[in-house]
Design a protein around this motif. Structure first.
Motif, mmCIF file in Angstrom:
data_model
loop_
_atom_site.group_PDB
_atom_site.id
_atom_site.type_symbol
_atom_site.label_atom_id
_atom_site.label_comp_id
_atom_site.label_asym_id
_atom_site.label_seq_id
_atom_site.Cartn_x
_atom_site.Cartn_y
_atom_site.Cartn_z
ATOM 1 N N TYR A 53 0.817 -1.207 0.000
ATOM 2 C CA TYR A 53 0.000 0.000 0.000
ATOM 3 C C TYR A 53 0.856 1.265 0.000
ATOM 4 C CZ TYR A 53 -4.495 -2.334 1.002
ATOM 5 O OH TYR A 53 -5.635 -3.091 0.905
ATOM 6 N N THR A 57 4.103 0.916 -2.700
ATOM 7 C CA THR A 57 3.881 0.824 -4.139
ATOM 8 C C THR A 57 4.809 1.779 -4.883
ATOM 9 O OG1 THR A 57 1.559 0.227 -3.774
ATOM 10 C CG2 THR A 57 2.144 0.994 -5.967
ATOM 11 N N ALA A 75 -2.341 -0.820 -3.523
ATOM 12 C CA ALA A 75 -3.173 0.384 -3.482
ATOM 13 C C ALA A 75 -2.281 1.618 -3.360
ATOM 14 C CB ALA A 75 -4.155 0.338 -2.317
ATOM 15 N N ASN A 77 -3.283 4.515 -1.710
ATOM 16 C CA ASN A 77 -4.400 4.990 -0.905
ATOM 17 C C ASN A 77 -4.038 6.128 0.042
ATOM 18 O OD1 ASN A 77 -2.776 3.323 0.633
ATOM 19 N ND2 ASN A 77 -4.455 2.367 1.740
ATOM 20 N N MET A 103 -7.143 4.987 -9.266
ATOM 21 C CA MET A 103 -6.483 4.382 -8.108
ATOM 22 C C MET A 103 -6.185 5.408 -7.019
ATOM 23 S SD MET A 103 -3.797 1.687 -9.873
ATOM 24 C CE MET A 103 -3.069 1.269 -8.271
ATOM 25 N N GLY A 107 -8.455 5.479 -3.946
ATOM 26 C CA GLY A 107 -7.680 4.695 -2.983
ATOM 27 C C GLY A 107 -8.025 3.224 -3.009
ATOM 28 N N ARG A 108 -8.695 2.761 -4.062
ATOM 29 C CA ARG A 108 -9.156 1.372 -4.088
ATOM 30 C C ARG A 108 -7.999 0.383 -4.201
ATOM 31 N NH1 ARG A 108 -9.577 -1.689 -8.725
ATOM 32 N NH2 ARG A 108 -9.119 -0.646 -10.718
ATOM 33 N N THR A 109 -8.230 -0.798 -3.712
ATOM 34 C CA THR A 109 -7.254 -1.878 -3.739
ATOM 35 C C THR A 109 -7.407 -2.677 -5.028
ATOM 36 O OG1 THR A 109 -7.242 -2.069 -1.323
ATOM 37 C CG2 THR A 109 -6.468 -3.975 -2.575
#
Length: 203
Positions: A53, A57, A75, A77, A103, A107-109
């Motif tokens: 996350y 990333t 993510a 996020n 994204m 903030g979606r996974t």
């Protein structure tokens, strides 16, 4: 401390300008750590197993090759905790501003399968042991190549990412002016069939 822990900022000054400079210094220190990965003269392979996350990333985006297990999730996020995501590298990796925008704004996974589909990772593996084994095998193959060729190729890849095609071709030409003089070329081409690989000097 965790950068998400506001206590690490210690913004005790009443002067907004001084607080801003302190935040900028913390942000720069983190970015320099990520840039150090990107600037490493040796190829870098990121292996993800599990959750990746936010800044994690961003860190793997600075690596040359990215592998992950099938149960990995990703993510960007930062927006969920009131921060701005770093989008410079991942936008160029994915090449689709709509996907990146979705994204970072939601903030979606995303799953490992989607990460592969959009080009964030190059291959999926069943579990931790298999992805680690694959990464070491890949590293071994890379290490068996000419160090000067690997170094020059890495420079060319990074330059091509950030420049137009004709600029990349011109840069590759300039690299070749020195790389074609490598002693490795003669050693490799003079090796006879079935002979072991030549012993190539480290940089």
């Amino acid at each position: 401390g965790d950068i998400l822990d506001l206590n690490v900022l210690q913004l005790k000054a009443t002067c907004a300008a001084r607080n801003s400079l302190k935040v900028a210094a913390i942000y720069k220190a983190f970015q320099e750590a990520v840039i150090a990965i990107e600037n490493c003269s040796k190829p870098t392979i990121a292996v993800v197993h599990g959750t990746c996350y936010g800044s994690a990333t961003d860190m793997i985006s600075a690596c040359d090759i990215r592998l992950c297990t099938k149960d990995s999730i990703f993510a960007l996020n930062e927006v969920d905790v009131g921060l701005i995501a770093d989008v410079q590298r991942i936008t160029k990796i994915i090449g689709n501003s709509s996907i990146v925008g979705e994204m970072v704004l939601t903030g979606r996974t995303i799953s490992s399968a989607e990460a592969k589909d959009i080009g964030l990772v190059s291959e999926l593996y069943n579990d931790y042991d298999s992805v680690i084994d694959a990464a070491f095998k890949m590293a071994s193959i890379i290490a068996s190549k000419s160090p000067t060729a690997i170094y020059g190729t890495k420079l060319a890849l990074r330059y091509a990412r950030d420049h137009k095609i004709d600029e990349g071709v011109d840069y590759a030409e300039k690299l070749s002016m020195s790389m074609w003089q490598s002693e490795d070329i003669g050693k490799i081409l003079s090796r006879k069939r079935n002979q072991p690989p030549p012993n190539l000097s480290k940089l």
